[in-house]
Design a protein around this motif. Structure first.
Motif, short mmCIF file in Angstrom:
data_model
loop_
_atom_site.label_atom_id
_atom_site.label_comp_id
_atom_site.label_asym_id
_atom_site.label_seq_id
_atom_site.Cartn_x
_atom_site.Cartn_y
_atom_site.Cartn_z
N PRO A 25 17.82 -10.32 -2.45
CA PRO A 25 19.09 -9.41 -2.52
C PRO A 25 20.53 -10.07 -2.82
CG PRO A 25 17.36 -9.21 -0.51
CD PRO A 25 16.99 -10.34 -1.46
N ALA A 26 20.59 -11.26 -2.70
CA ALA A 26 21.89 -12.11 -2.92
C ALA A 26 22.12 -12.11 -4.51
CB ALA A 26 21.79 -13.41 -2.54
N GLU A 27 21.06 -12.26 -5.07
CA GLU A 27 21.02 -12.03 -6.63
C GLU A 27 21.31 -10.83 -7.27
OE1 GLU A 27 21.62 -13.03 -10.62
OE2 GLU A 27 21.82 -14.40 -8.86
N GLY A 33 24.59 -5.81 2.33
CA GLY A 33 23.87 -5.23 1.02
C GLY A 33 24.57 -3.83 0.45
N ARG A 34 25.84 -3.91 0.60
CA ARG A 34 27.04 -2.82 0.20
C ARG A 34 27.76 -3.15 -0.53
NH1 ARG A 34 30.84 -1.07 3.06
NH2 ARG A 34 30.32 -2.54 4.87
N ILE A 79 21.65 -2.56 -1.19
CA ILE A 79 20.59 -3.44 -1.65
C ILE A 79 19.89 -3.77 -0.48
CG2 ILE A 79 20.19 -5.71 -3.04
CD1 ILE A 79 23.88 -4.13 -3.48
N ARG A 80 18.61 -3.68 -0.53
CA ARG A 80 17.90 -4.12 0.42
C ARG A 80 16.37 -4.90 -0.22
NH1 ARG A 80 16.80 1.65 3.84
NH2 ARG A 80 18.97 1.60 5.07
N SER A 107 14.08 -6.85 -4.63
CA SER A 107 15.21 -5.77 -4.04
C SER A 107 15.11 -4.56 -4.48
CB SER A 107 16.44 -6.60 -4.36
OG SER A 107 16.62 -8.06 -3.85
N ARG A 108 15.57 -3.63 -3.54
CA ARG A 108 15.68 -2.23 -4.01
C ARG A 108 17.02 -1.88 -3.98
NH1 ARG A 108 12.81 3.18 -1.19
NH2 ARG A 108 14.74 4.39 -1.32
N VAL A 109 17.39 -1.15 -4.83
CA VAL A 109 18.92 -0.82 -5.22
C VAL A 109 18.86 0.89 -5.23
CG1 VAL A 109 21.00 -0.85 -6.49
CG2 VAL A 109 19.51 -2.91 -6.40
N ASP A 110 19.64 1.39 -4.18
CA ASP A 110 19.89 2.72 -3.86
C ASP A 110 21.45 3.05 -4.19
OD1 ASP A 110 17.31 4.26 -3.37
OD2 ASP A 110 17.66 2.61 -1.79
N MET A 111 21.75 4.03 -4.74
CA MET A 111 23.13 4.30 -5.21
C MET A 111 23.24 5.78 -4.94
SD MET A 111 25.17 4.27 -8.97
CE MET A 111 26.46 5.38 -9.02
N ARG A 112 24.47 6.07 -4.42
CA ARG A 112 24.98 7.47 -4.17
C ARG A 112 26.38 7.68 -4.72
NH1 ARG A 112 26.49 9.63 1.99
NH2 ARG A 112 27.15 11.73 1.64
N SER A 113 26.67 8.75 -5.34
CA SER A 113 27.74 9.08 -5.91
C SER A 113 28.37 10.76 -5.43
CB SER A 113 27.79 9.22 -7.26
OG SER A 113 28.71 9.35 -8.24
#
Length: 255
Positions: free
Chosen positions: A168-170, A194-195, A215-216, A222-228
Motif C-alpha cells: 500500500p505505501a508504494e 490509504g486515501r 488504497i487497501r 494493493s487494491r485501488v478503488d476510485m470514486r468520481s
C-alpha cells in the motif's frame, strides 16, 4: 452594347446582404456560445442561465448556417465572390459553434443518468475533505444507492478496481503521481488511511467533480478503488467514467 450586356451576369445585391447577415449571425452565435462557460466560471452566472445562454447562441449559429446555405446556391464566384465567401465562412463558423452544444445534447440522450461513479459499487470510497468543499452543490454527497450501482455496472462494466503488485505505501505513491499527471487539484493526502482526494475542474464551464482514491492491502499487493462525483447535473455525460478509465490506464502504465 445590348448584345454584350446579354453576356454579363447580373449581380444580386440581396444575396450579398443575406450572405453577410448569415456571417454576422454565425459569428454572434459563436460568441454567445463561447461566452456561456466563462460567464458561469468567472462571472458567477447561475449555471442554468449559462446553459440557457449557450442554447440561444446555438440557435443563432444554426440560423446563420441555414441562411448561408440558402444564399450560397444562387451565389456564384466572380463578380459575386464576396457574398460566396461570406456564406462559406458563415457555414464554417456556425457549424463549429453548434458542434459542442449539439454533441452535449446527443450524449445526454444516450448516456445513463449518473453523476457518481465508483469502482466499488458495494462500498464506494467516502468523501471526507471533499465533503466540506461541496457546500452549495446541487448534487447531494451521498452515494445514490444500489439502483445507481446496477445502472453503472450495465453502462460501464469496465469500471473495476485496480490491483497492483506492490504494498500500500508504494501504491499510494503511484496513485499520487498519477493524480498529479491527470492535472487534478489534490486537496488531501492521507497515506496512513490509504486515501487521496482531489478536485477536477473542466476547462470551459469550470464544473467541479470530486475524486476519492482508496488504497487497501490485497494479499501481497494493493487494491485501488476510485470514486468520481459531479457537483452539478443529473447526468455527467460519461465524464466521470472516462476520468476513471484514464486514471486507471496511467496507474497500470507505471513501472
Amino acid at each position: 452594347m445590348q448584345v454584350a450586356a446579354m453576356f454579363v451576369r447580373p449581380t444580386n445585391p440581396l444575396s450579398h446582404r443575406l450572405a453577410r447577415l448569415a456571417f454576422v449571425m454565425a459569428c454572434a452565435g459563436a460568441l454567445v456560445v463561447g461566452l456561456a462557460g466563462p460567464l458561469h466560471r468567472f462571472a458567477g452566472l447561475d449555471v442554468d442561465i449559462a446553459i440557457g445562454v449557450m442554447r440561444y447562441g446555438f440557435y443563432v449559429a444554426v440560423a446563420g448556417v441555414a441562411l448561408a446555405v440558402a444564399t450560397i446556391v444562387p451565389t456564384r464566384p466572380g463578380d459575386r465572390r464576396r457574398g460566396f465567401v461570406a456564406a462559406v465562412l458563415a457555414i464554417m463558423i456556425g457549424v463549429a459553434a453548434a458542434y459542442t452544444p449539439l454533441s452535449w445534447f446527443q450524449r445526454a440522450q444516450h448516456m445513463p443518468e449518473l453523476n457518481d461513479i465508483s469502482t466499488d459499487i458495494n462500498d464506494p470510497p467516502p468523501l471526507v475533505v471533499t465533503l466540506q468543499l461541496r457546500r452549495g452543490a446541487a448534487n447531494p454527497p451521498a452515494w445514490p444507492g444500489k439502483s445507481a450501482g446496477v445502472l453503472q455496472r450495465s453502462a460501464y462494466p469496465d469500471i473495476v478496481p485496480v490491483v497492483l503488485p506492490v504494498p500500500p505505501a508504494e501504491a499510494f505513491k503511484r496513485v499520487d503521481e498519477a493524480a498529479m499527471a491527470m492535472g487534478w487539484d489534490v486537496v488531501a493526502r492521507a497515506p496512513a488511511d490509504g486515501r487521496l482526494e482531489a478536485v477536477a475542474t473542466s476547462d470551459w464551464f469550470g464544473f467541479r467533480d470530486d475524486i476519492v482514491v482508496r488504497i487497501r492491502a490485497d494479499g501481497a499487493g494493493s487494491r485501488v478503488d476510485m470514486r468520481s462525483k459531479s457537483r452539478f447535473g443529473d447526468s455527467d455525460l460519461g465524464v466521470n467514467a472516462q476520468r476513471i478509465r484514464e486514471f486507471t490506464a496511467k496507474l497500470k502504465a507505471m513501472p
